[in-house]
Design an enzyme around this catalytic site. Sequence first.
Site, short mmCIF file in Angstrom:
data_model
loop_
_atom_site.label_atom_id
_atom_site.label_comp_id
_atom_site.label_asym_id
_atom_site.label_seq_id
_atom_site.Cartn_x
_atom_site.Cartn_y
_atom_site.Cartn_z
CE LYS A 139 -3.56 2.50 2.58
NZ LYS A 139 -4.58 2.44 3.67
CG HIS A 281 -10.42 -29.12 -34.94
ND1 HIS A 281 -10.99 -28.73 -36.12
CD2 HIS A 281 -9.11 -28.77 -35.04
CE1 HIS A 281 -10.09 -28.18 -36.90
NE2 HIS A 281 -8.93 -28.19 -36.26
#
Length: 529
Positions: A139, A281
């Site tokens: 922070k 696929h």
Amino acid sequence: MTDIAIKRALLSVSDKSGLAELGATLAAHGVELISTGGTAKALRDAGLAVRDISEITDFPEMMDGRVKTLHPMVHGGLLAVRDNAEHVAAMEAHGIGAIDLVVVNLYPFAATVAKGAERDEIIENIDIGGPSMVRSAAKNHAFVTIVTDPADYATLTEEMQASGGATTLAFRRRMAAKAYAATAEYDAMIASWFAFADQGEMYPEKLSVPFRKGQALRYGENPHQSAALYLPAFAPGGSLADHRQVQGKELSFNNLNDADAALELVAEFRDGPPTVVIVKHANPCGVASGDNLVSAYKAALQCDSVSAFGGIIAVNRPLDGPTAEAISDIFTEVVCAPDADDAAKAVFAKKKNLRLILTGDLWDPARGGMALRTIAGGALVQSRDNGRITREDLKVVTRRAPTEQELTDCLFAWTVAKHVKSNAIVYAKDGATAGIGAGQMNRRDSARIAAAKAREAAETYGWGEPRTVGSSVASDAFFPFADGLLAAVEAGATAVIQPGGSMRDDEVIAAADDAGLAMVFTGMRHFRH
């Protein structure tokens, strides 16, 4: 000025790798070292001067180390805004010294869970002070540098060397972002364990699923899409989460998606005979079991050799040289195996673009787990499809019961159909797929497409008849009309396995009886969308 000189550092790490070298670098820049417990001991063992955290807080570490850094003397030194007069005055009034660098990595929660520790040990490995320091330092990154990953020690060293013992704001911002990602992942791991493992709650009100970036991918399904691989904290062994790529080009999004489909299917046969799966696929285009991998591969290839070109192959045994030689006869994108012998590796080394992936094992589909799929604006979550059918679960619904061979082929076809996109139809004969119909909008078309592929294979290999003749056929869901079943009859199938449950079951059963088919119901469907 955005560069902040590091004069005082607090180090408290679970992972001690690189710690001694970092400590020596900091000491060489005249940085005062403050540390806790085992970290302080490791630094002293490396010959470095260290102040214990208890000297700073004037409180001993207590409660088995649970309380040591949760103190204003620590967090005041981390959170104070250095150019705020009130903050500076408060520091002076209370004798709080500024801390310019925090090096923290957290208790090994995930590793503790992974090793199968008891609940009490898992709870003790939930870090409290560490995340608090990380968040405080992150922070206040305008003034404080936070480092949570030993991989960043070298970059920190370079920063300090280039800036005379200081760090740049850009570096501190980058490390702050990484720090919050680390605590977010850590909290997500804990929340996930509490929900799923500890409480047995499959669908918690708030879903926390920790994923870490495994690798960037060249692009997504198409070149205009970006992509990356993310891996879960609690990944199953024997899956792509812990794969090792031995050779070949970088894996693409489609490679990984197809490889996962192949591995999921071949894992169904992890305890069975040598089995080969060929995927294109995300749909299997050939599956077979045999006495060895070579024979299984050849039988799988014969199901649909056209679609197999440029496909993905997965095997359930360590790959051997003869099988690698057979695979090398056509272009293959990826081969997945638990392991590979030197002969197989030597064969594939001649195919520099072929990717060889080793998983070390095959994961057990029966373990279940969670399946997650994103949709626009949200996500769908469900339990994985680990449903299985045994012979005892089958219900014979026709006048004729299946023969032993038909029943064996029914169960084989049913296992494969579970991994074929719906609507799925799979013909199988003698432990090999004879034709696969995938992803059609109606079941009749899937049956016809699969039969057409079988006829094409017969023409290609010079067989007198397609392998669908005398085959068993699986349907992933019930036949809503008799037309799909009649298409299978036309293809030469003699036995059928399907879930049952249609309003027209009687009509379908009557059609099977008229054709002399044996049919069994599973009572379970396997939609795969």
